[in-house]
Motif scaffolding. Structure first.
Motif, PDB file in Angstrom:
ATOM      1  N   ILE A 121       4.260  16.580 -20.893  1.00 39.09           N
ATOM      2  CA  ILE A 121       3.677  15.090 -21.259  1.00 39.09           C
ATOM      3  C   ILE A 121       4.065  14.094 -20.789  1.00 39.09           C
ATOM      4  N   ASP A 122       5.438  13.934 -20.822  1.00 38.92           N
ATOM      5  CA  ASP A 122       6.017  12.613 -20.471  1.00 38.92           C
ATOM      6  C   ASP A 122       5.575  12.542 -18.840  1.00 38.92           C
ATOM      7  N   TYR A 124       2.692  13.604 -17.275  1.00 33.87           N
ATOM      8  CA  TYR A 124       1.601  13.221 -17.093  1.00 33.87           C
ATOM      9  C   TYR A 124       1.074  11.971 -17.343  1.00 33.87           C
ATOM     10  N   THR A 125       1.831  11.458 -18.481  1.00 42.42           N
ATOM     11  CA  THR A 125       1.913  10.072 -18.969  1.00 42.42           C
ATOM     12  C   THR A 125       2.151   9.082 -17.668  1.00 42.42           C
ATOM     13  N   GLU A 126       3.327   9.365 -17.254  1.00 39.64           N
ATOM     14  CA  GLU A 126       3.722   8.575 -16.093  1.00 39.64           C
ATOM     15  C   GLU A 126       2.722   8.339 -15.133  1.00 39.64           C
ATOM     16  N   ALA A 129      -0.511   6.464 -15.582  1.00 33.45           N
ATOM     17  CA  ALA A 129      -0.339   5.048 -15.395  1.00 33.45           C
ATOM     18  C   ALA A 129      -0.518   4.443 -14.330  1.00 33.45           C
ATOM     19  N   ILE A 158      -3.594  11.140 -23.763  1.00 38.64           N
ATOM     20  CA  ILE A 158      -2.943  10.165 -22.700  1.00 38.64           C
ATOM     21  C   ILE A 158      -3.970   9.401 -22.121  1.00 38.64           C
TER      22      ILE A 158
END
Length: 294
Positions: A121-122, A124-126, A129, A158
């Protein structure tokens, strides 16, 4: 399915190479124009079928720049921007955005990357963005990460994460993702009609390189709900699509494309071209596709 930005067929185009193993940009333009003339609505550049992992960063960036210029808004464009380093994925994604891509396809961190849900998750969040819609990738046999229904729900929360491409080849697992009601794209050539019937949001299809006309006819019939017609078309496609899924996938797509007139040269080393014996088997599996695609 029609509300999804990448509905229908997204052809994961084989990157053409010349006899010296260099990217053949003239052949890329020729093939793209032929696919566009048939009405292919979407493309994936630098895909797995396009030998993404065997392209340098500079080659991939140039492929995306030229391919986007050729397509020029006439079809949707997805770019694979996978890399080992998150910063590289973000930089590749920003380059794709600058070139006019509509979205990116990104593998989870691979080669001893995180396998826990929060780590995925972290990551793909980056990446999300960076500004383009992101299609995640479920290919557990290759990267050791399985996208479960619960992880898919977290990923789709996300901003800019728009779907997951399922290339597991397991229809039951894909159906469990589709049942969430969240966008799922099929990436397994041997499951195309079954995935569409189950409610897949779209297709990323490497085998369509060698059978674009017939692949489009199948998708058109399925989207119209004409399953009798779709089944009849699948009987023509199925032998070849099942054969290439059994192994030597990329090499088989390149060889089949040569046989049906959509050649992209030979795959780049370290992959080897198919043996003559395997090509004979592939030719038999293609059956009437050679004539249908002429």
């Amino acid at each position: 399915m029609t509300d999804f930005p990448f509905a229908g067929l997204n052809l994961a185009i084989a990157t053409p190479f010349d006899a010296g193993g260099r990217i053949d940009h003239a052949r890329l333009e020729q093939n793209l124009e032929r696919y566009l003339a048939l009405g292919v609505p979407g493309f994936v550049l630098s895909s797995g079928t396009g030998m993404h992992v065997y392209l340098s960063r500079e080659e991939s960036d140039e492929l995306v720049r030229r391919g986007s210029k050729i397509i020029n808004g006439r079809a949707k464009l997805i770019v694979q921007t996978s890399a080992l380093l998150t910063d590289d994925v973000v930089a590749r994604t920003k380059h794709a955005a600058d070139c006019g891509a509509d979205g990116v396809m990104v593998l989870p961190p691979f080669f001893e990357g995180p396998t826990d849900d929060q780590g995925i998750i972290d990551f793909y969040t980056e990446v999300a963005a960076a500004g383009l819609p992101v299609i995640g990738y479920n290919v557990p046999h290759a990267v050791g990460v399985t996208v479960t229904p619960s992880l898919l729900a977290d990923l789709c929360a996300i901003p800019n994460f728009c779907a997951v491409k399922d290339s597991s080849g397991d229809l039951g697992r894909q159906a469990s993702l589709i049942r969430t009601g969240l966008p799922v794209m099929n990436g397994a050539d041997n499951l195309v009609p079954f995935a569409l019937w189950s409610g897949a949001s779209g297709l990323i299809w490497g085998g369509a390189n060698f059978a674009p006309r017939t692949a489009l006819a199948l998708v058109t019939a399925a989207m119209a709900g004409d399953w009798s017609k779709a089944r009849a078309i699948w009987t023509v496609l199925e032998p070849a699509m099942s054969l290439i899924w059994e192994g030597d996938y990329v090499q088989s797509v390149y060889a089949a494309a040569e046989l049906t007139g959509y050649g992209a040269g030979a795959p780049r080393k370290p992959l080897r071209a198919l043996s003559p014996e395997r090509i004979d088997i592939l030719r038999t599996a293609l059956g009437t596709l050679v004539e249908r695609e002429a």
